[in-house]
Design an enzyme around this catalytic site. Structure first.
Site, PDB file in Angstrom:
ATOM      1  N   HIS A  19     -39.470 -30.986  15.840  1.00  0.00           N
ATOM      2  CA  HIS A  19     -39.273 -30.257  17.082  1.00  0.00           C
ATOM      3  C   HIS A  19     -40.378 -29.901  17.908  1.00  0.00           C
ATOM      4  CE1 HIS A  19     -35.504 -28.110  18.265  1.00  0.00           C
ATOM      5  NE2 HIS A  19     -35.639 -26.978  17.720  1.00  0.00           N
ATOM      6  N   ASN A  66     -35.950 -21.700  21.206  1.00  0.00           N
ATOM      7  CA  ASN A  66     -34.700 -21.238  21.771  1.00  0.00           C
ATOM      8  C   ASN A  66     -34.759 -20.330  22.993  1.00  0.00           C
ATOM      9  OD1 ASN A  66     -33.911 -22.709  19.601  1.00  0.00           O
ATOM     10  ND2 ASN A  66     -32.962 -20.942  18.469  1.00  0.00           N
TER      11      ASN A  66
END
Length: 185
Positions: A19, A66
């Site tokens: 990520h 997020n």
């Protein structure tokens, strides 16, 4: 001024994870172009300098993946940034490990960081560089993207990060069409 945002998660435990290839690409750009990533502003670690004689701000949001849009929207609003001057770099599970995909615009797909950015800035009309991290064959997607690359994958991803940084430099100096032609695939 161009704003180049690499997506990732802050903290030691996330370094080197799938990520965080966006953060890794920002670090590569900063190192290659002698830009110090030493300011904390806009919920991000930033560095300002020049790439190919063009003023740039390199950005690593510190909001966690997020919520990346909360950082990006502050920068976009403060600078009244045109969408063509915003470039996002992020990981892509729908592209094989080490492959790059450069696009002028588009949806977030399955990427929550991109969903957050598009939601907050109310546009998907900005360039992006996606770095392929592969897809899990089985198991939990969150565990996969927060996991590290295998020993076999690491050389491919290290090369992809270098190529992603080069693609940004090409995009800045020669335009997105040339960058897409040279680095996609």
């Amino acid at each position: 001024m161009l704003v180049v945002v690499g997506l990732g998660n802050p903290g030691k435990q996330y370094e080197g994870t799938r990520h965080n290839v966006g953060f890794d690409t920002i670090d590569e750009l900063a190192n290659k172009n002698n830009i110090s990533m030493n300011k904390v502003k806009y919920k991000a670690v930033i560095g300002e300098g020049f790439i190919k004689n063009k003023k740039v701000m390199l950005v690593k949001p510190q909001t966690y993946m997020n919520l990346s849009g909360r950082s990006v929207v502050e920068i976009v609003n403060f600078y009244k940034l045109p969408m063509d001057d915003l470039i996002i770099i992020y990981d892509d599970i729908d592209t094989e490990v080490g492959k790059l995909r450069i696009r002028k615009k588009g949806s977030a797909g399955t990427h929550n960081g991109m969903r957050s950015i598009i939601y907050e800035i109310r546009s998907d009309q900005f360039p992006r560089v996606r770095i392929g991290i592969g897809k899990p064959k089985y198991g939990n997607l969150a565990e996969f993207v927060l996991g590290k690359f295998s020993k076999e994958e690491r050389p491919f991803i290290d090369e992809a990060i270098k190529r992603a940084a080069e693609s940004i430099e090409t995009l800045i100096s020669e335009g997105i069409d040339i960058a897409m032609n040279r680095y996609n695939g």
